[in-house]
Design a protein around this motif. Structure first.
Motif, PDB file in Angstrom:
ATOM      1  N   PHE A   1       5.310  -5.658  -4.480  1.00 14.30           N
ATOM      2  CA  PHE A   1       6.411  -4.888  -3.892  1.00 14.30           C
ATOM      3  C   PHE A   1       6.987  -3.908  -4.907  1.00 14.30           C
ATOM      4  O   PHE A   1       8.197  -3.747  -5.011  1.00 14.30           O
ATOM      5  CB  PHE A   1       7.503  -5.833  -3.377  1.00 14.30           C
ATOM      6  N   ASN A   2       6.106  -3.304  -5.720  1.00 19.12           N
ATOM      7  CA  ASN A   2       6.669  -2.328  -6.666  1.00 19.12           C
ATOM      8  C   ASN A   2       7.234  -1.150  -5.875  1.00 19.12           C
ATOM      9  O   ASN A   2       6.741  -0.798  -4.799  1.00 19.12           O
ATOM     10  CB  ASN A   2       5.666  -1.971  -7.777  1.00 19.12           C
ATOM     11  N   LEU A   3       8.299  -0.566  -6.419  1.00 21.84           N
ATOM     12  CA  LEU A   3       9.067   0.426  -5.650  1.00 21.84           C
ATOM     13  C   LEU A   3       8.224   1.605  -5.180  1.00 21.84           C
ATOM     14  O   LEU A   3       8.491   2.200  -4.138  1.00 21.84           O
ATOM     15  CB  LEU A   3      10.250   0.933  -6.483  1.00 21.84           C
ATOM     16  N   LYS A   4       7.179   1.921  -5.966  1.00 17.97           N
ATOM     17  CA  LYS A   4       6.345   3.075  -5.597  1.00 17.97           C
ATOM     18  C   LYS A   4       5.527   2.820  -4.330  1.00 17.97           C
ATOM     19  O   LYS A   4       4.957   3.740  -3.752  1.00 17.97           O
ATOM     20  CB  LYS A   4       5.412   3.441  -6.755  1.00 17.97           C
ATOM     21  N   ASN A   5       5.454   1.559  -3.919  1.00 19.31           N
ATOM     22  CA  ASN A   5       4.701   1.257  -2.696  1.00 19.31           C
ATOM     23  C   ASN A   5       5.522   1.468  -1.424  1.00 19.31           C
ATOM     24  O   ASN A   5       5.015   1.302  -0.322  1.00 19.31           O
ATOM     25  CB  ASN A   5       4.157  -0.175  -2.735  1.00 19.31           C
ATOM     26  N   PHE A   6       6.790   1.830  -1.603  1.00 18.87           N
ATOM     27  CA  PHE A   6       7.646   2.113  -0.448  1.00 18.87           C
ATOM     28  C   PHE A   6       8.005   3.592  -0.420  1.00 18.87           C
ATOM     29  O   PHE A   6       8.595   4.113  -1.362  1.00 18.87           O
ATOM     30  CB  PHE A   6       8.938   1.289  -0.514  1.00 18.87           C
TER      31      PHE A   6
ATOM     32  N   ILE B   1       3.080   1.737   1.796  1.00 17.09           N
ATOM     33  CA  ILE B   1       1.859   2.545   1.793  1.00 17.09           C
ATOM     34  C   ILE B   1       0.685   1.931   1.011  1.00 17.09           C
ATOM     35  O   ILE B   1      -0.341   2.592   0.843  1.00 17.09           O
ATOM     36  CB  ILE B   1       2.139   3.968   1.238  1.00 17.09           C
ATOM     37  N   ASP B   2       0.841   0.692   0.559  1.00 17.49           N
ATOM     38  CA  ASP B   2      -0.211   0.101  -0.269  1.00 17.49           C
ATOM     39  C   ASP B   2      -0.457  -1.335   0.186  1.00 17.49           C
ATOM     40  O   ASP B   2       0.366  -2.219  -0.062  1.00 17.49           O
ATOM     41  CB  ASP B   2       0.245   0.162  -1.735  1.00 17.49           C
ATOM     42  N   LEU B   3      -1.606  -1.541   0.861  1.00 25.50           N
ATOM     43  CA  LEU B   3      -1.882  -2.870   1.445  1.00 25.50           C
ATOM     44  C   LEU B   3      -2.796  -3.715   0.555  1.00 25.50           C
ATOM     45  O   LEU B   3      -3.255  -4.779   0.967  1.00 25.50           O
ATOM     46  CB  LEU B   3      -2.526  -2.702   2.829  1.00 25.50           C
ATOM     47  N   LYS B   4      -3.077  -3.231  -0.662  1.00 25.59           N
ATOM     48  CA  LYS B   4      -4.047  -3.939  -1.517  1.00 25.59           C
ATOM     49  C   LYS B   4      -3.671  -5.392  -1.770  1.00 25.59           C
ATOM     50  O   LYS B   4      -4.539  -6.242  -1.914  1.00 25.59           O
ATOM     51  CB  LYS B   4      -4.171  -3.258  -2.893  1.00 25.59           C
ATOM     52  N   SER B   5      -2.367  -5.652  -1.853  1.00 22.12           N
ATOM     53  CA  SER B   5      -1.973  -7.003  -2.274  1.00 22.12           C
ATOM     54  C   SER B   5      -1.934  -7.999  -1.116  1.00 22.12           C
ATOM     55  O   SER B   5      -1.510  -9.134  -1.306  1.00 22.12           O
ATOM     56  CB  SER B   5      -0.616  -6.969  -2.987  1.00 22.12           C
TER      57      SER B   5
END
Ligand SMILES: Nc1ncnc2c1ncn2[C@@H]1O[C@H](COP(=O)(O)OP(=O)(O)OP(=O)(O)O)[C@@H](O)[C@H]1O
Ligand SMILES: [Mg+2]
Length: 197
Positions: free
Chosen positions: A119-124, A138-142
């Motif tokens: 949930f790093n801020l850059k993923n929102f 925007i990042d579903l890798k995890s």
């Protein structure tokens, strides 16, 4: 083959470019690795995640494409009403509108046992659409993939452990944003949820 030139952002793993033939799309390529399983995995889980998170995530194409920077994943590029690129959550004040969006996103993850760990801020990213703030993850890798050390990766087998690890990270996210984590019981729908908040 797509020639990628306009880089709009990058993280630890990927670089994101504007699609050369469609400015409403983004092409993500690996920065250094050649492990395309990373991109394929995101496409594989997209329909499952989309069925639960709906508009909280962007649309993905279901095939990788050839680019001058290796295989790339094509997805919707977030733009605001004024056609400018949408900005990360850290560019905005956490007002009630945005907090309600985040709370409902988190509520859905917990409610559906949809386990993400990054949930790093850059993923929102926050998209301004019809004048309203829309939260996008925007990042579903995890998804179901916890990169840091955990006891024998037991969270894959034990949902309660996965839940605990995810909630710990969600708490950290809320702390970083300087907001309180909500408490809910029952199962409110999105409309009821707006009234609760
Ligand atoms: N669909 C999109 N629309 C607009 N901007 C985006 C989009 N996808 C990614 N970005 C921008 O590009 C940056 C990097 O994207 P992404 O998180 O996919 O890269 P990553 O290397 O996989 O991330 P990480 O460092 O979390 O592993 C994001 O932080 C965001 O600013
Ligand atoms: Mg990322």
């Amino acid at each position: 083959m797509l020639i990628l030139e306009n880089c709009i952002g990058n993280g630890a793993v990927r670089e994101c470019y504007i699609h050369p033939f469609d400015k409403s799309k983004c092409v993500k390529v690996l920065s250094s690795s050649k492990d395309y399983r990373i991109l394929k995995r995101e496409i594989k889980y997209y329909p499952y995640i989309q069925a639960i998170l709906g508009d909280f995530i962007v649309e993905y194409e279901n095939e990788l494409v050839q680019t001058n920077k290796g295989l790339g994943l094509v997805c919707e590029l977030l733009r605001d009403d004024n056609d400018e690129l949408s900005k990360p959550i850290s560019s905005y004040k956490m007002d009630k509108e945005l907090k309600t969006e985040l709370d409902f996103f988190v509520y859905n993850l917990i409610q559906h046992d949809l386990f993400f760990y990054d949930f790093n801020l850059k993923n929102f990213v926050v998209q301004i659409k019809n004048g309203e703030k829309k939260l996008k993850f925007i990042d579903l890798k995890s998804f179901e993939s916890n990169k840091s050390w955990s006891f024998l990766k037991m969270e894959i087998l034990i949902p309660q452990l996965a839940r605990t690890i995810m909630i710990r990270r969600i708490k950290r996210l809320y702390q970083m944003l300087g907001i309180e984590l909500f408490q809910v019981s029952g199962n409110p729908t999105k409309n009821q949820w707006s009234k609760i908040k």
